[in-house]
Scaffold this active site. Structure first.
Site, PDB file in Angstrom:
ATOM      1  N   SER A   1       0.806  -1.226   0.000  1.00  0.00           N
ATOM      2  CA  SER A   1       0.000   0.000   0.000  1.00  0.00           C
ATOM      3  C   SER A   1       0.837   1.273   0.000  1.00  0.00           C
ATOM      4  O   SER A   1       0.309   2.355  -0.238  1.00  0.00           O
ATOM      5  CB  SER A   1      -0.957   0.019   1.201  1.00  0.00           C
ATOM      6  OG  SER A   1      -0.289   0.378   2.386  1.00  0.00           O
TER       7      SER A   1
ATOM      8  N   LYS B   1       0.880   4.206   7.287  1.00  0.00           N
ATOM      9  CA  LYS B   1       0.155   5.099   6.380  1.00  0.00           C
ATOM     10  C   LYS B   1       0.621   6.542   6.590  1.00  0.00           C
ATOM     11  O   LYS B   1       1.213   6.882   7.609  1.00  0.00           O
ATOM     12  CB  LYS B   1      -1.356   5.042   6.652  1.00  0.00           C
ATOM     13  CG  LYS B   1      -2.017   3.694   6.392  1.00  0.00           C
ATOM     14  CD  LYS B   1      -2.150   3.401   4.917  1.00  0.00           C
ATOM     15  CE  LYS B   1      -2.933   2.118   4.683  1.00  0.00           C
ATOM     16  NZ  LYS B   1      -2.189   0.926   5.133  1.00  0.00           N
TER      17      LYS B   1
END
Length: 212
Positions: A118, A160
């Protein structure tokens, strides 16, 4: 924990580490003296005794190449795996360390192994190590370790970019094919925490570490 070193002894230790890595054996006192521009082997011996006293090396008596490192002086612990995707449980690997530059403080830093894709647009790939500075706060845009606190477990962590918005927190992946994680502010305050932010990436090529 070894005591901090002055600049000269730090450079001497760095020479010893690099010599062992390159030659597969420790240098002699004369080789250290030549590299450090020290004419007296007694002066070399003094600095080696200080490195030994401070816990960085041990020396075997009556051996010209008797220096041994007690550990890698710029290693930090690998504390588990971090998901670059949906949050997963962190697991501990207390016996593993990874070599980093001497500019990284081992007292306030740790490493995690990345699992998932990701964050690939930030050049963080599956299998990379991310070096994390321990801290509970961050700025918008920082790449962070965000942990969802699940009762009875160490929590589930994800890697993230952090963005604090008006009514929510957005955990943004760096992969155009994936959606952000949106968390209402009240839920974030109750159930989530920041454990640190990324300060370096270490990628392995054929078994050797390289900081990115």
């Amino acid at each position: 924990m070894p005591e901090p070193l002055g600049e000269f002894q730090r450079r001497m230790l760095e020479f010893i580490v690099n010599y062992i890595r390159r030659e597969g054996m420790p240098p002699t006192n004369r080789e250290i003296g030549k590299a450090m521009k020290i004419a007296s082997t007694g002066h070399v011996d003094y600095h080696l005794s200080m490195l030994e006293k401070r816990g960085y090396i041990i020396r075997e008596a009556k051996k010209s190449r008797g220096i041994k490192l007690t550990r890698h002086p710029w290693g930090i612990p690998v504390e588990g795996t971090i998901a670059a995707g949906e949050p997963i449980e962190i697991f501990s690997e207390p016996d593993q360390t990874i070599e980093v530059g001497h500019g990284v403080d081992p007292e306030s830093s740790f490493a995690l192994i990345v699992r998932g894709q990701s964050m690939i647009e930030d050049h963080i790939c599956d299998g990379d190590y991310v070096v994390i500075k321990r801290q509970r706060t961050c700025e918008n845009g920082d790449i962070v370790v965000a942990v969802h606190l699940v009762e009875g477990t160490p929590g589930k962590a994800t890697l993230k970019r952090f963005f604090l918005e008006k009514e929510q927190v957005r955990l943004q992946p760096a992969n155009a094919e994936l959606e952000p994680i949106y968390i209402p502010r009240d839920e974030w305050d109750r159930e989530w925490e920041i454990q640190g932010k990324v300060i370096a990436i270490v990628r392995h090529y054929g078994g050797s570490g390289r900081a990115a």
